[in-house]
Motif scaffolding. Structure first.
Motif, short mmCIF file in Angstrom:
data_model
loop_
_atom_site.label_atom_id
_atom_site.label_comp_id
_atom_site.label_asym_id
_atom_site.label_seq_id
_atom_site.Cartn_x
_atom_site.Cartn_y
_atom_site.Cartn_z
N ASN A 1 49.81 86.27 78.04
CA ASN A 1 49.40 85.94 77.28
C ASN A 1 48.82 84.61 76.97
O ASN A 1 48.53 83.74 77.92
N LEU A 2 48.00 84.39 75.88
CA LEU A 2 47.52 83.28 75.02
C LEU A 2 48.32 81.88 75.63
O LEU A 2 48.17 80.59 76.57
N ASN A 3 49.47 81.66 75.68
CA ASN A 3 50.37 81.11 75.77
C ASN A 3 50.78 80.44 77.16
O ASN A 3 50.48 79.04 77.42
N ALA A 4 50.53 81.22 77.55
CA ALA A 4 50.71 80.63 79.12
C ALA A 4 49.42 80.87 80.06
O ALA A 4 49.32 79.57 80.60
N LEU A 5 48.71 80.65 79.01
CA LEU A 5 46.61 81.14 79.77
C LEU A 5 46.37 78.49 79.76
O LEU A 5 46.46 78.44 80.31
N MET A 6 47.55 79.16 78.28
CA MET A 6 46.89 77.48 78.50
C MET A 6 47.96 76.59 78.54
O MET A 6 47.45 75.53 78.73
N ASP A 7 49.03 77.00 78.47
CA ASP A 7 50.37 76.21 79.75
C ASP A 7 50.07 75.65 80.69
O ASP A 7 50.12 74.68 81.46
N SER A 8 48.48 76.44 81.04
CA SER A 8 48.46 76.34 83.10
C SER A 8 47.40 75.38 82.78
O SER A 8 47.53 74.69 83.68
N LEU A 9 46.17 75.72 82.27
CA LEU A 9 45.02 74.57 81.77
C LEU A 9 45.16 73.35 81.32
O LEU A 9 44.74 72.79 81.73
N GLN A 10 46.12 73.07 80.39
CA GLN A 10 46.31 71.97 79.46
C GLN A 10 46.45 70.84 80.74
O GLN A 10 45.72 69.95 80.22
N PRO A 11 47.23 71.16 81.32
CA PRO A 11 48.63 69.54 81.74
C PRO A 11 47.10 69.31 82.93
O PRO A 11 46.62 67.76 83.75
N ARG A 12 45.31 70.48 83.61
CA ARG A 12 44.63 70.15 83.75
C ARG A 12 43.15 69.57 83.27
O ARG A 12 42.05 68.78 83.90
N HIS A 13 44.19 69.84 81.77
CA HIS A 13 42.17 69.29 81.00
C HIS A 13 42.94 69.25 79.95
O HIS A 13 42.17 69.97 78.93
N SER A 14 44.14 67.95 79.40
CA SER A 14 44.31 67.67 78.36
C SER A 14 43.17 66.97 77.85
O SER A 14 43.16 66.95 76.54
N ASN A 15 42.12 66.79 78.03
CA ASN A 15 40.60 65.83 77.14
C ASN A 15 40.38 66.91 77.14
O ASN A 15 39.46 66.15 76.63
N VAL A 16 40.08 67.84 77.48
CA VAL A 16 39.35 69.00 77.12
C VAL A 16 39.27 69.12 75.88
O VAL A 16 40.67 69.94 75.09
N ALA A 17 37.70 69.36 74.57
CA ALA A 17 37.77 69.65 73.36
C ALA A 17 37.64 71.57 73.56
O ALA A 17 38.43 71.55 72.84
N GLU A 18 36.68 71.86 74.23
CA GLU A 18 36.12 73.03 73.87
C GLU A 18 36.55 73.34 75.57
O GLU A 18 36.09 73.27 76.68
N PHE A 19 37.27 74.64 75.88
CA PHE A 19 37.74 76.21 76.77
C PHE A 19 35.91 77.28 76.29
O PHE A 19 36.49 78.15 75.42
N LEU A 20 35.33 77.17 77.17
CA LEU A 20 34.80 77.90 77.06
C LEU A 20 35.08 79.47 77.53
O LEU A 20 34.89 79.35 79.41
N ILE A 21 34.78 80.72 77.30
CA ILE A 21 35.04 81.66 77.69
C ILE A 21 34.06 82.54 77.49
O ILE A 21 33.37 82.54 76.86
N GLU A 22 33.45 83.15 78.60
CA GLU A 22 32.63 84.07 79.14
C GLU A 22 32.91 85.17 78.25
O GLU A 22 33.61 86.07 78.43
N ASN A 23 31.48 85.99 77.35
CA ASN A 23 31.19 87.00 76.96
C ASN A 23 30.91 88.37 78.14
O ASN A 23 29.95 88.69 78.88
N HIS A 24 32.00 89.39 77.61
CA HIS A 24 31.75 90.21 78.16
C HIS A 24 31.38 91.98 78.07
O HIS A 24 32.76 92.01 76.31
N ILE A 25 30.77 92.09 77.59
CA ILE A 25 30.39 93.31 76.99
C ILE A 25 30.85 95.26 77.79
O ILE A 25 30.34 95.25 78.43
#
Length: 439
Positions: free
Chosen positions: A290-314
């Motif tokens: 889920n998204l909670n687990a995703l951001m709990d993984s990213l946040q500690p390493r990127h706490s000062n990130v304002a914008e997480f870019l997610i690539e678009n796939h068609i």
């Protein structure tokens, strides 16, 4: 003796009354009256609209927010301004009982406008001292002539909710227009977001089809969807495309840039993260449940990130999974695309610009566009595609690719045991599925 005492008491009462009357030793009468309540702004002067024309200009106001992140300013007004008609403006506040003096406004046109005459605009205002501001409007003159000629915007975000009441994830869907009626994909996407941990979806609605309207009413009643009326076509000629030279009109994609920014500020104090994407796009974690687990993984390493870019796939809607295991007859009666049937994914063409959508920390963002943040107080991080990517079922972007040139991607199927019955329930509530037809 008793008569003497009685006469003395009467004499004291008379003397006391004389002194009270002549010398006025009682406290002033006004101190005995409870204070009058402060006057409030008449309801008829408070804008009840999501788009408010600004008198004596070609501009429109949308909403006002408390925002003290930029030094020297307290209020940010989101608006739509005619770019070739910018002139000095002045802020005036209703201060919980009186009208303030005016202060100079700072007008910030967004850099992304794609050549259209009207564009998303911020107006920054400073609140005067000793003003408990509740409402704000703009004037074309520093001295107000008649403030009752203006509609006033309520100031939002004055109170910060407690951490216990703050949402984790809000999805901002910029615009519905053109009687959009892709009901099945809409229901599947909303139920998929519930499974991924989204708490609320904000949708700006210009127009949609009757079946989708019924579906959205039920999601609104349960509190998962927040519908914002967006009658932009009553004021301007909005474009159905992104390029002014090609599509014409007054404003890009029915005001998409304005609604994305308005939604971000609307969610700023009540949501930890905001997802900025379209309704046919699902920001899908591939290494987390889920998204909670995703951001709990990213946040500690990127706490000062304002914008997480997610690539678009068609995922081209013209190619179907061959077994037909999710081709349910009960869903064939519902307008729209069945995203479970489309498992073939294009590989992005790295030789050309490839768009992203975003997960943002709203407190760190000042202005956003569709595919990237324009102004922020933090950094940018591009999330690897094997960690998270967008599942976007739509018309093929690379139409010349053959089926064997596509990648098989069944990530949506990992959620099918809960997703399918949940979609059935949603369609049943909207009257598009009978009970006996549910799985």
């Amino acid at each position: 003796m008793e008569k003497g005492k009685y006469r003395a008491v009467i004499l004291l009462v008379i003397v006391g009354y004389f002194f009270i009357t002549v010398f006025n030793i009682l406290p002033p009468k006004t101190n005995w009256v409870s204070p009058k309540p402060k006057p409030v702004l008449p309801l008829r002067l408070i804008s009840q609209q999501s788009i408010t024309p600004l008198p004596n200009t070609k501009h429109f106001l949308v909403s006002a927010f408390m925002d003290q992140r930029v030094k020297g300013f307290d209020i940010r007004i989101i608006g739509i301004f005619r770019r070739d008609s910018i002139h000095p403006l002045h802020c005036i506040f209703f201060c919980a009982g009186f009208y303030s003096e005016t202060t100079s406004a700072s007008v910030l046109l967004h850099s992304d406008h794609f050549g259209f005459p009207f564009g998303a605009t911020d107006v920054l205002c400073r609140i005067p001292e000793n003003c408990d501001a509740t409402h704000v409007t703009l004037l074309t003159q520093p001295s107000p002539v008649n403030v009752s000629d203006h509609l006033w915007l309520p100031i939002r975000n004055k109170k910060t909710p407690s951490k216990e009441n703050r949402l984790n994830f809000t999805v901002c869907i910029s615009n519905l227009f053109g009687d959009y009626n892709n009901v099945l994909q809409f229901a599947q996407t909303l139920e998929m977001y519930k499974l991924l941990g989204v708490n609320r979806v904000v949708i700006y609605n210009t127009s949609c089809g009757p079946e989708l309207d019924r579906l959205l009413k039920f999601y609104s009643q349960e509190g998962f969807v927040e519908m914002v009326p967006w009658p932009i076509d009553k004021y301007l000629n909005p474009s159905r495309g992104w390029n002014f030279a090609e599509h014409g009109g007054d404003l890009h994609y029915f005001g998409q840039l304005t609604t994305l920014n308005e939604c971000m500020y609307r969610s700023m104090e009540r949501s930890r993260y905001v997802l900025l994407n379209d309704i046919d796009e699902i920001i899908m974690p591939y290494k987390h449940n889920n998204l909670n687990a995703l951001m709990d993984s990213l946040q500690p390493r990127h706490s000062n990130v304002a914008e997480f870019l997610i690539e678009n796939h068609i995922f081209p809607k013209k190619h179907f999974e061959p077994s037909g295991r999710f081709n349910f007859s009960r869903w064939n009666k519902v307008p729209g695309i069945n995203i479970l049937e489309h498992i073939y994914r294009e590989s992005p063409d790295r030789k050309i610009y490839h768009p992203h959508k975003m997960i943002v920390q709203p407190r760190l963002v000042e202005q956003t566009s569709v595919h990237e943040v324009l102004k922020k107080f933090g950094l940018r991080y591009k999330v690897p595609m094997d960690v998270c990517r967008i599942v976007h079922v739509r018309v093929a972007l690379q139409g010349s690719l053959k089926l064997e040139q596509l990648n098989e991607d069944k990530r949506l199927w990992d959620f099918q045991e809960k997703l399918i019955p949940n979609v059935d329930k949603a369609l049943q509530r909207a009257g598009m599925l009978r009970v006996e037809e549910r799985s």
